[in-house]
Design an enzyme around this catalytic site. Structure first.
Site, PDB file in Angstrom:
ATOM      1  N   ASP A 266       0.889  -1.148   0.000  1.00 46.37           N
ATOM      2  CA  ASP A 266       0.000   0.000   0.000  1.00 46.37           C
ATOM      3  C   ASP A 266       0.938   1.211   0.000  1.00 46.37           C
ATOM      4  O   ASP A 266       2.114   1.086   0.328  1.00 46.37           O
ATOM      5  CB  ASP A 266      -0.911  -0.028   1.234  1.00 46.37           C
ATOM      6  CG  ASP A 266      -2.113   0.883   1.025  1.00 46.37           C
ATOM      7  OD1 ASP A 266      -3.146   0.667   1.678  1.00 46.37           O
ATOM      8  OD2 ASP A 266      -2.016   1.788   0.170  1.00 46.37           O
TER       9      ASP A 266
HETATM   10  C1  GLC Z   1      -4.236   4.321  -0.395  1.00 46.64           C
HETATM   11  C2  GLC Z   1      -5.100   3.112  -0.143  1.00 46.64           C
HETATM   12  C3  GLC Z   1      -5.004   2.073  -1.238  1.00 46.64           C
HETATM   13  C4  GLC Z   1      -4.795   2.800  -2.556  1.00 46.64           C
HETATM   14  C5  GLC Z   1      -3.408   3.405  -2.500  1.00 46.64           C
HETATM   15  C6  GLC Z   1      -3.129   4.257  -3.726  1.00 46.64           C
HETATM   16  O1  GLC Z   1      -3.686   4.767   0.810  1.00 46.64           O
HETATM   17  O2  GLC Z   1      -4.963   2.462   1.112  1.00 46.64           O
HETATM   18  O3  GLC Z   1      -6.218   1.305  -1.245  1.00 46.64           O
HETATM   19  O4  GLC Z   1      -4.895   1.885  -3.631  1.00 46.64           O
HETATM   20  O5  GLC Z   1      -3.195   4.193  -1.339  1.00 46.64           O
HETATM   21  O6  GLC Z   1      -3.994   5.361  -3.737  1.00 46.64           O
END
Ligand code: GLC
Length: 734
Positions: A266
């Site tokens: 993430d």
């Molecule tokens: C965010 C989310 C994730 C997302 C990523 C990119 O913090 O937790 O679900 O795909 O970052 O935006």
């Protein structure tokens, strides 16, 4: 041309490329070679620097390819229910493109509520085509974290409280997306079941809870869905961050489940080079941010899997095989997407994408209460419909965090209702205000709410019926990423407004737009309640079609609605259970999540898992199995009749639950093991057939660290919901 080809050949041979004699192309560029051959060919030509470069971001949403070899970079995009607008190279700001307004599909709680896997396939195909058309190689979805607490800000993005429902519904979505040569990225692996302290909270739970509740949907995504990528979650499990967690990634995902794709963090989920190198992470994204904040002062070369990793390899502190495994997985992902032969071209914002969005919305809307045939309300039944509530006009496709969308269009509930009933029969009163900002105040300034409140009550006085369109929204501390809800009640004094309207008009239908359960103090006083999700671009049309009877609702709840928050399992064990003490958290309810808790503790929820009404009625026959006894490796064939005893065609999501009355370990009162959406014409009877593999009734045995089916009696029940069992049958497992 011939001279050019010869020159190219010499160049390639000179560069030591393996050249395929006939095609005179290096193997990795030859579409006819297998992916594994192409991977090995490309890997054999890459330098250590190039291999390391594959393992981390080069921008907000892209990672390196191998420019020298003509291997393309990987472009990623959110989100699970629509392709996010283009983001700037190096910040969370939008890039201001004018070609990226997408179709917004319903949030995944709605998809789960359809209990219809074939709709999940159509959904995946449609959103995959949009991601492909926008030239994305990874779509950062679907999310399948389990609904453990109604306070979780991101429940709207996920598929409810039951691991079996989520396991069945996630697979077709993935297959649909990947048909377009776009990798799905199932997330957030694992135990990201709240947003409070999401970046570090250390989840402690039993192996049974881990394997029986929180992992099954990810396991199905990998083993059945063959998902090409998976996203590690921000939180920790037993002291290790999930983006580089030896148990989750090396042992369970890559050894037990034989996952051959790439693990992506993430955004900001990586925290340590050695762990990232050795514990199964493949692509590091968004480091030094938390997915919401802006880039830190560090550059991409400072990423944990960038220069520090290269240094580690050069010093021999990690074998080259470690980076080779990562590079192979990233290359495999590239050969499955950007470099796959005959890759489809995708499509963007077209009629059948809208139709898919609308069908999912229509089949996911849940009719919770419908006294005295309040609905359906065909055109002409009510002459003066007063629509009250900010959610009748408020966009629900923007906000909510990373799943926010810039849409081509969004039909609001009010627009849908006016289109259906005619503007002469629909009057609107906003009723309440949720504040303009994303970080809205809990209590908006008194001035506008008083006038809105009074106007709504006044307008409702001489209405034939009132449609109260309220619920939550995508603001912070509501249904939004990065924070949990602060209250289980409806915000912005909606409860008070509903009570005030009821005093002047009894005919009030409450239509809740949300991705979470809420308290319903007015439940007894209103004749009709509809749970309508974040429905996307076609939301208003879907709501109007269901309320008017053009569509017969067939959605069922993918999670329980507790009467009060304290009835919920996670909220029955004090702060350490939820939200934790800011460092550690203990899932003390263990495997008793959702209806498993309500059934076993005999607590009646407001509305049960799997519950939903129809404009028709259904009669269930007695459940029967093909044999009285089974061996562990057999499949149980289940059948029962289902009759549509009403006057309109409809669909019913029938459910089969299993239980083991005399197990050697604690087991829930019953667990969902099969379901099927059955479409029946008025008066029609069908024999419904379902199958349950005996092995799927196993529990995770913490002593042997494997799945165990104990011999003895099992009970199978057919049901219309977790709280509405129709009949049961006993079988023996030998
Ligand atoms: C965010 C989310 C994730 C997302 C990523 C990119 O913090 O937790 O679900 O795909 O970052 O935006």
């Amino acid at each position: 041309m011939k001279r050019f080809k010869t020159a190219l050949l010499c160049l390639l041979v000179g560069a030591g490329l393996q050249v395929n004699a006939q095609s005179k192309k290096p193997v990795y560029l030859d579409d006819r070679m297998s992916i594994e051959q192409r991977v090995e060919s490309a890997l054999s030509l890459m330098t250590l620097e190039e291999k390391v470069a594959l393992c981390h971001a080069q921008s907000k949403f892209s990672s390196h390819g191998v420019p020298r070899l003509g291997i393309p970079e990987i472009w990623m995009s959110d989100g699970p229910h629509g392709v996010r607008e283009e983001i700037q190279w190096d910040s969370w700001g939008n890039a201001g493109f004018t070609n990226d307004s997408c179709t917004a599909y319903p949030a995944l709680t709605c998809l789960a509520a359809t209990f219809n896997p074939s709709l999940s396939l159509a959904y995946g195909v449609a959103i995959g085509e949009e991601a492909r058309y926008r030239r994305k190689d990874i779509l950062l979805g679907p999310g399948v974290n389990i609904y453990r607490t109604p306070m979780n800000g991101r429940n709207f993005e996920y598929m409810g409280e039951d691991p079996y429902l989520a396991s069945i519904m996630v697979v077709p979505y993935i297959k649909g997306v990947q048909q377009s040569g776009v990798a799905a990225c199932v997330k957030h692996y694992a135990l990201n079941n709240q947003e409070e302290w999401r970046g570090h909270i250390n989840v402690n739970l039993s192996d049974r809870a881990l394997y029986e509740i929180y992992l099954p949907a990810f396991k199905a995504a990998v083993e059945e869905g063959q998902v090409w990528s998976i996203m590690g979650s921000y939180n920790q499990l037993r002291g290790q961050h999930c983006c580089h967690n030896d148990l989750l990634l090396n042992k369970i995902l890559k050894t037990d489940w034989k996952f051959d794709g790439a693990v992506v963090t993430d955004w900001g989920g990586a925290h340590d080079t050695k762990q990232a190198a050795l514990n199964g992470l493949d692509i590091e994204m968004g480091s030094y941010t938390n997915g919401l904040s802006s880039k830190a002062t560090f550059g991409y070369e400072d990423y944990f899997l960038a220069r520090p990793f290269l240094d580690m390899l050069k010093k021999g502190e990690a074998p080259v095989s470690v980076v080779d495994d990562k590079a192979r997985r990233v290359l495999r992902l590239i050969f499955r997407t950007a470099m796959t032969p005959n890759r489809p071209y995708g499509r963007f914002v077209c009629a059948d994408h809208s139709e898919t969005a609308r069908k999912v919305a229509e089949e996911g809307i849940v009719l919770l209460k419908n006294d005295k045939q309040f609905f359906p309300a065909p055109v002409g039944k009510y002459q003066r419909i007063v629509v009250v509530g900010e959610n009748a006009t408020r966009s629900v496709t923007e906000g909510g965090g990373s799943s926010t969308l810039k849409v081509k269009y969004e039909v609001s509930p009010l627009q849908g209702l006016i289109a259906k009933y005619g503007k002469d029969h629909v009057v609107y009163a906003q009723g309440y205000a949720s504040g303009p900002s994303l970080y809205d105040r809990e209590e908006p300034s008194k001035l506008n709410t008083d006038s809105l409140f009074k106007a709504a009550v006044e307008t409702a006085k001489n209405a034939d019926v009132v449609y109260f369109v309220g619920g939550l929204n995508k603001n912070h501390f509501q249904d939004a990423e990065g924070g949990d809800r602060k209250t289980y009640n409806l915000p912005f004094e909606q409860d008070k407004l509903i009570e005030a309207i009821l005093k002047v008009n009894k005919n009030v239908a409450v239509i809740l737009i949300s991705g979470n359960a809420v308290a319903m103090p007015w439940e007894k006083a209103v004749p009709a309640i509809v749970q309508s999700w974040y429905l996307g671009s076609e939301g208003g049309n879907a709501i109007a079609n269901v309320l008017s009877g053009a569509v017969n609702p067939s959605g069922k709840l993918p999670f329980s609605f507790p009467k009060k928050l304290e009835d919920n399992a996670a909220h029955s064990f004090g702060r350490l259970s939820y939200p934790g003490d800011s460092i550690n958290q203990y899932y003390k309810e263990d495997i008793l999540v959702g209806y498993r808790w309500f059934d076993t503790k005999k607590i009646a929820p407001q509305f049960a898992f799997g519950y939903g009404l129809s404009y028709t009625s259904f009669e269930y026959g007695k459940i029967a199995t093909d044999k009285p006894a089974y061996k562990a490796d057999e499949t149980i064939k289940i059948s029962f009749t289902l009759k549509n005893t009403g006057k309109v065609d409809g669909a019913e999501a029938v459910q089969v639950y299993a239980s083991q009355p005399k197990a050697s370990v604690m087991r829930p009162a019953k667990e969902l093991k099969a379901f099927q959406k059955v479409f029946l014409k008025a008066g029609e009877t069908q024999t419904v057939s379902l199958e349950v593999k005996v092995k799927d009734m196993a529990f995770y045995n913490e002593k042997t660290m494997s799945w165990t089916v104990e011999p003895g009696e099992f009970v199978l029940r057919n049901a219309a919901s977790a709280a509405d069992v129709k009949s049961s049958v006993s079988i023996q497992i030998k």
